[in-house]
Write a protein that holds these residues in place. Structure first.
Motif, PDB file in Angstrom:
ATOM      1  N   ASP A  72       0.873  -3.833   0.467  1.00  0.00           N
ATOM      2  CA  ASP A  72      -0.426  -4.306  -0.027  1.00  0.00           C
ATOM      3  C   ASP A  72      -0.367  -4.894  -1.426  1.00  0.00           C
ATOM      4  O   ASP A  72      -1.400  -5.335  -1.940  1.00  0.00           O
ATOM      5  N   ASN A 124      -5.103 -11.059  -2.967  1.00  0.00           N
ATOM      6  CA  ASN A 124      -4.640  -9.672  -2.975  1.00  0.00           C
ATOM      7  C   ASN A 124      -5.063  -8.984  -1.675  1.00  0.00           C
ATOM      8  O   ASN A 124      -6.149  -9.222  -1.170  1.00  0.00           O
ATOM      9  N   ARG A 125      -4.206  -8.119  -1.163  1.00  0.00           N
ATOM     10  CA  ARG A 125      -4.500  -7.502   0.133  1.00  0.00           C
ATOM     11  C   ARG A 125      -5.432  -6.304   0.042  1.00  0.00           C
ATOM     12  O   ARG A 125      -5.901  -5.801   1.063  1.00  0.00           O
ATOM     13  N   LYS A 126      -5.638  -5.809  -1.158  1.00  0.00           N
ATOM     14  CA  LYS A 126      -6.573  -4.710  -1.377  1.00  0.00           C
ATOM     15  C   LYS A 126      -7.372  -5.062  -2.608  1.00  0.00           C
ATOM     16  O   LYS A 126      -6.858  -5.723  -3.504  1.00  0.00           O
ATOM     17  N   ALA A 134      -2.911   1.683   4.822  1.00  0.00           N
ATOM     18  CA  ALA A 134      -3.720   0.456   4.771  1.00  0.00           C
ATOM     19  C   ALA A 134      -2.958  -0.758   5.299  1.00  0.00           C
ATOM     20  O   ALA A 134      -3.558  -1.676   5.856  1.00  0.00           O
ATOM     21  N   HIS A 160       2.138   1.002  -2.823  1.00  0.00           N
ATOM     22  CA  HIS A 160       2.042   0.548  -1.446  1.00  0.00           C
ATOM     23  C   HIS A 160       2.545  -0.885  -1.389  1.00  0.00           C
ATOM     24  O   HIS A 160       1.813  -1.837  -1.682  1.00  0.00           O
ATOM     25  N   SER A 218     -10.607  -3.101  -5.024  1.00  0.00           N
ATOM     26  CA  SER A 218     -11.792  -2.284  -5.280  1.00  0.00           C
ATOM     27  C   SER A 218     -12.314  -2.595  -6.669  1.00  0.00           C
ATOM     28  O   SER A 218     -12.690  -1.708  -7.426  1.00  0.00           O
ATOM     29  N   GLY A 276      -8.222   3.345  -0.484  1.00  0.00           N
ATOM     30  CA  GLY A 276      -7.162   2.732   0.313  1.00  0.00           C
ATOM     31  C   GLY A 276      -6.265   3.761   0.941  1.00  0.00           C
ATOM     32  O   GLY A 276      -6.628   4.404   1.910  1.00  0.00           O
ATOM     33  N   GLY A 277      -5.102   3.951   0.356  1.00  0.00           N
ATOM     34  CA  GLY A 277      -4.174   4.948   0.857  1.00  0.00           C
ATOM     35  C   GLY A 277      -2.964   4.333   1.518  1.00  0.00           C
ATOM     36  O   GLY A 277      -2.772   3.123   1.511  1.00  0.00           O
TER      37      GLY A 277
END
Lengths: 434, 434
Positions: free
Chosen positions: A348, B160-162, A131, A345, B164, A127-128
């Motif tokens: 997010d 959730n927006r991210k 995003a 973040h 992994s 991500g980072g």
């Protein structure tokens, strides 16, 4: 074959594993050959990128062969018409930035480690910071070449901007942590660099005060390029490590926001709006202060690492659950007598909780950490969150992932694994146990 | 059981199929029950949404049971904090627009048919006019509930927006055209409505002149909300059908562009820039003209349908291949003595080529069309394009899809199909043959 300890080490726990051999292919053909040999010899294969992962996803076990893609590090093609950059999987994020610095384009994802490889970024769906505006790695890959467990080459995705032609194979491989195939080459989406960029720092008395501002910003339609939050405490590690001072702004919780775009006046108006959200607002006009703040923010995790063993977490929760989650996780840490810092973040819902060992004995650390993580992941699941936003599951988060994922979802993932890798050759035992 | 002919008809070819029965579930439990019965009776199941598809993806064959989700049409929840709208799969795009009209939010995808269901949009990964800025359906779905062939419920994605955390199941189901599971409920991403919007029409002498302007716009960093192109010819059908006049602007090829955002002055500056790209530029300030132009654009395909049988195609090519592709496809049509009009989404490389039967006999039409499509899809494949950008493959594009997809990719898709639907119960024979 002597294997450098670096490749055998779990970066987070310090544990050292064992492997049969390590190979450094320099081409896709080499990868195919190695895959054939591994399969023939009934071995297992772990693919390594920049070896910067934080979940133990490349940690080896007996009878496992390591393959580092670090020598597949060529930038192959810049296509400005389709805005596509084609690279081998071993190219690092830093090398991509450096290459594009000379062009009018940029690759948007900006994960913490610049020494990470782009293949590793794809494998973990890294991500980072950017995003919130530009998406994660998944959103910035147009296509990839993948070598499957049976040595066939698979093209997933394409440089077409739309596609409803059959199943989406690309997104299965992104985030699959080397368990479904070996990503050898990628077509990345690049974009015109925005002409202007502005940064602002906003201080708040507490997370409880900060949190509603995040909704307000997102609901206003403003799309910041970064929307970072951190607590004052978390800065102290990087202040010591970098010997830099955080600006003299009162508050315990901060938002660090970047706006970018091509309309300078518009950015100024948006900055004014953001400045109105806090009595403690500092527009980072001065280049030196701006750089210092971003260096301090970027160095949080690595600065903690200099002082202590830590467990770096990357949970994600729905954006409206950030403040209550951090408050709950802090209380749990206090109750467990563990040090922890929180940042991440905000746009997010991605919370980095770094749990710090300090001078606990190994036994105390292991015991307290395990109990804490049990409680933490239970809480995250309860509010609808997930164990990993951007690092991946690997080995370290596997127990929690398996515990809180739905049964049907786990069955479905195992079915996909078996469909692509029926002999379980690729990175076995990572993400879930078959 | 009497089945209304509407559900049995292939909208494009007019062909009428056969089915064993049709059901109208009103809840997810009904879907589960029906799935169990179908499986037990060794039948096949075709799920129908708004029955607006253009690829024959819901066309039934013998011993197939139809299930229309049109009665699962409730809007379940608006969550403004996470900006998520939860709906049942049978809700139409028009109903979503209508519901959100009263709120400060909008759902970004804008596919041609407003009577399409959101479940069908997900199943085909529908695109539409605003994809160049806001993405396609895939980019605007946070999560879905899916009933699998074995009747298990699967939750794919999350709010959730991210994420992994394991394999990306959501994107496998999006675009799978009812062959992997039945989508029953969706969590949609909604966004704050932009405050301002401006439209401009640019005329060019030819596609060859228009095409470089598209690159120039995209490379400038300007992100239009729509970037449509069409040829003058294609307007004549909707002019006749709607009894509206296209503005008196000279040129044979046009760009119709919408800008939206919260900064009015910025939009005006961008409009000035766009106006400078052509001598024939018309800023659509007048509401009546603006509406007329958009109605004419929106009605192209349906207006052709009023005058003749047509074959509506939705190929996609890399953005730098649009002009040469259309020029080549036009030449092929002239050589084949077939009428055709070309329009589409320039920002995405998505070309709509509608081939028009006019007064050809059925035999002539079938023969000429088949020969033309063979040539057309071969050309699209040669320039790196795909047979479908946004309608899906269904039945009508299956031969071309199977011909030009890579062997490994087809093997991989079949492996996924077998993993999720080993008995081939769900929409068999669509996309590809097992």
């Amino acid at each position: 074959m002597e294997i450098s300890e670096n490749y055998l080490t779990n970066r987070v726990t310090g544990e050292i594993g064992q492997a049969t051999a390590i190979y450094f292919p320099t081409s896709q053909d080499d990868v195919v050959e190695l895959m054939q040999a591994v399969r023939k010899n009934h071995q297992k294969l772990i693919t390594i990128g920049g070896h910067t992962g934080l979940s133990g996803a490349t940690f080896p076990d007996n009878n496992q062969v390591l393959m580092s893609l670090e020598k597949m590090n060529r930038i192959l093609k810049l296509d400005t018409e389709t805005m596509t950059l084609t690279v081998e999987a071993g190219v690092t994020i830093a090398e991509i930035s450096e290459f594009l610095a000379e062009t009018p384009y940029f690759y948007a994802p900006d994960p913490g480690s610049k020494e990470a490889s782009i293949g590793g970024n794809a494998a973990t769906n890294a991500g980072g910071m950017r995003a919130v505006k530009y998406g994660v790695t998944r959103d910035n890959i147009r296509a990839m070449r993948v070598i499957l467990a049976d040595s066939r080459e698979l093209q997933v995705g394409s440089i077409n901007r739309k596609d409803s032609s059959g199943y989406d194979l690309k997104d299965i491989f992104i985030g699959s942590e080397g368990t479904l195939g070996v990503i050898t080459e990628l077509d990345l989406k690049i974009q015109p660099k925005p002409k202007f960029s502005r940064d602002i720092l906003l201080g708040f008395e507490s997370l409880t005060q900060l949190s509603p501002k995040v909704f307000e910003i997102l609901a206003s339609g403003l799309v910041p390029a970064t929307l970072e939050f951190f607590e004052r405490d978390s800065m102290s590690y990087s202040e010591r490590a970098l010997k830099l001072d955080f600006p003299d702004l009162s508050g315990q919780a901060f938002l660090l926001i970047t706006l970018d775009g091509n309309a300078e006046q518009q950015l100024e108006n948006e900055l004014d709006y953001l400045a109105s959200l806090s009595d403690e607002a500092l527009i980072l006009k001065d280049e030196q202060t701006r750089n210092a703040v971003w260096q301090l923010r970027g160095a949080i995790a690595s600065s903690v690492e200099l002082e202590s063993i830590q467990e770096p977490l990357d949970v994600v929760v729905p954006v409206n659950k950030i403040a209550p989650t951090i408050i709950a996780l802090k209380q749990m840490a206090i109750a467990a007598d563990l040090s922890a810092i929180f940042f991440g973040h905000a746009g997010d819902g991605n919370i980095h909780a770094n749990i710090i060992k300090n001078d606990l004995t190994d036994e105390e650390w292991t015991e307290k950490l395990e109990a804490y993580l049990d409680e933490l992941y239970a809480y995250v699941a309860k509010v609808g969150g997930k164990p990993s936003a951007e690092h991946g599951i690997g080995l370290l988060k596997k127990p929690y992932f398996q515990k809180y994922i739905g049964t049907s979802e786990l069955v479905a993932m195992k079915a996909i694994k078996r469909a692509f890798d029926p002999e379980n050759i690729l990175n076995p035992g990572k993400i879930f146990d078959l």
